[in-house]
Write a protein that holds these residues in place. Structure first.
Motif, mmCIF file in Angstrom:
data_model
loop_
_atom_site.group_PDB
_atom_site.id
_atom_site.type_symbol
_atom_site.label_atom_id
_atom_site.label_comp_id
_atom_site.label_asym_id
_atom_site.label_seq_id
_atom_site.Cartn_x
_atom_site.Cartn_y
_atom_site.Cartn_z
ATOM 1 N N LEU A 178 -6.297 10.852 5.038
ATOM 2 C CA LEU A 178 -6.186 9.577 4.326
ATOM 3 C C LEU A 178 -6.136 9.810 2.816
ATOM 4 O O LEU A 178 -5.292 9.241 2.116
ATOM 5 N N ALA A 179 -7.038 10.657 2.315
ATOM 6 C CA ALA A 179 -7.094 10.947 0.870
ATOM 7 C C ALA A 179 -5.797 11.609 0.397
ATOM 8 O O ALA A 179 -5.286 11.275 -0.678
ATOM 9 N N GLU A 180 -5.269 12.531 1.196
ATOM 10 C CA GLU A 180 -4.014 13.201 0.826
ATOM 11 C C GLU A 180 -2.858 12.196 0.754
ATOM 12 O O GLU A 180 -2.042 12.229 -0.167
ATOM 13 N N GLU A 181 -2.815 11.309 1.726
ATOM 14 C CA GLU A 181 -1.749 10.289 1.739
ATOM 15 C C GLU A 181 -1.917 9.328 0.559
ATOM 16 O O GLU A 181 -0.939 8.939 -0.092
ATOM 17 N N ALA A 182 -3.180 8.946 0.281
ATOM 18 C CA ALA A 182 -3.464 8.051 -0.849
ATOM 19 C C ALA A 182 -3.032 8.688 -2.173
ATOM 20 O O ALA A 182 -2.534 8.008 -3.073
ATOM 21 N N GLN A 183 -3.224 10.009 -2.277
ATOM 22 C CA GLN A 183 -2.778 10.744 -3.477
ATOM 23 C C GLN A 183 -1.256 10.681 -3.618
ATOM 24 O O GLN A 183 -0.738 10.389 -4.698
ATOM 25 N N GLN A 184 -0.570 10.948 -2.513
ATOM 26 C CA GLN A 184 0.901 10.940 -2.524
ATOM 27 C C GLN A 184 1.446 9.574 -2.922
ATOM 28 O O GLN A 184 2.454 9.457 -3.605
ATOM 29 N N LYS A 185 0.745 8.511 -2.483
ATOM 30 C CA LYS A 185 1.211 7.145 -2.760
ATOM 31 C C LYS A 185 0.648 6.599 -4.070
ATOM 32 O O LYS A 185 0.851 5.434 -4.388
ATOM 33 N N ALA A 186 -0.071 7.450 -4.809
ATOM 34 C CA ALA A 186 -0.670 7.065 -6.100
ATOM 35 C C ALA A 186 -1.624 5.876 -5.981
ATOM 36 O O ALA A 186 -1.657 4.999 -6.841
ATOM 37 N N TYR A 187 -2.401 5.858 -4.909
ATOM 38 C CA TYR A 187 -3.438 4.830 -4.759
ATOM 39 C C TYR A 187 -4.540 5.071 -5.788
ATOM 40 O O TYR A 187 -4.849 6.212 -6.114
ATOM 41 N N LYS A 188 -5.122 3.977 -6.280
ATOM 42 C CA LYS A 188 -6.162 4.110 -7.308
ATOM 43 C C LYS A 188 -7.448 4.678 -6.726
ATOM 44 O O LYS A 188 -8.091 5.519 -7.341
ATOM 45 N N LEU A 189 -7.815 4.198 -5.545
ATOM 46 C CA LEU A 189 -9.069 4.687 -4.965
ATOM 47 C C LEU A 189 -9.177 4.306 -3.495
ATOM 48 O O LEU A 189 -8.425 3.468 -2.988
ATOM 49 N N ILE A 190 -10.145 4.958 -2.840
ATOM 50 C CA ILE A 190 -10.562 4.586 -1.491
ATOM 51 C C ILE A 190 -11.970 4.015 -1.631
ATOM 52 O O ILE A 190 -12.870 4.679 -2.145
ATOM 53 N N ASP A 191 -12.135 2.773 -1.218
ATOM 54 C CA ASP A 191 -13.447 2.124 -1.281
ATOM 55 C C ASP A 191 -14.284 2.590 -0.093
ATOM 56 O O ASP A 191 -13.889 2.422 1.060
#
Length: 220
Positions: A178-191
């Motif tokens: 999830l974190a790797e995908e969030a990085q690729q999509k430039a997500y601000k954070l995981i709550d």
């Protein structure tokens, strides 16, 4: 429970929440309302989430500080790096959302009686899943579902709700993916909502609620 003089807000049918600064010292902000998709999305967009037992009224929370993971800060230990590189696990998304939620509800948690993932919650998140907001990550070992997580995807923030594993490292695998995908999509954070040692070991940290709200609402 900490004593506080903050009044507790009782929600009506109107789709509004009080400002999060009104939460008490434990983070409890409001009581009542419903779990309609519109209300749930409004809650998450404002840094609020539901958490209550089967026989309780709906309780709405916004704790301070807030536990979050900035995706680039994900910590992958040497042993987990080996797991990630091996073919031990296989990841899918949204192939069995309801089963992941059921598994999360069934896992016995330390210091918790029963589960907060009530029948009402399951129905509510199923509706959000049908609308494309509630997402599940599934971890497989062969044909067996051995771990996973689910949460609410707000487009640039992922609000993690719960995770489970029936074999060692399976939920960690899901969280790292999830974190790797969030990085690729430039997500601000995981709550991640509230502190646990497990989340801290994976790189999550506590930040002031005010900072979390600014990030959530795009003021940073």
């Amino acid at each position: 429970m900490n004593n506080t003089h903050n009044p507790l807000f009782y929600l009506s049918e109107q789709l509004v929440f009080p400002a999060v600064e009104n939460a008490n010292a434990d983070g409890l902000l409001a009581v009542g309302g419903d779990l309609s998709p519109k209300r749930l999305l409004l809650a998450y967009k404002n840094g609020i989430f539901p958490w209550f037992n089967e026989d309780s009224l709906i309780l709405w929370w916004s704790p301070d500080p807030r536990m979050v993971l900035f995706p680039k800060n994900i910590k992958v230990s040497k042993s987990m790096q080996k797991v990630m590189k091996s073919n031990q696990f296989r990841l899918t998304k949204n192939t069995c959302f309801d089963t992941v939620v059921d598994q999360c509800a069934a896992i016995k948690r330390t210091n918790q009686e029963g589960t907060w993932i009530t029948k009402k919650m399951k129905k509510a998140y199923h509706k959000l899943h049908q609308k494309g907001y509630a997402i599940s990550y599934e971890v497989w070992q062969g044909d067996a579902l051995v771990g996973g997580l689910y949460g609410i995807d707000l487009g640039d923030v992922f609000c993690g709700e719960s995770m489970f594993s029936t074999v060692s490292n399976a939920s960690k695998y899901a969280f790292i993916k999830l974190a790797e995908e969030a990085q690729q999509k430039a997500y601000k954070l995981i709550d991640c909502q509230v502190y646990t040692k497990h989340l801290e070991s994976l790189g999550a940290q506590e930040i002031p609620r005010a900072d979390f709200i600014k990030l959530l609402q795009g003021h940073y």
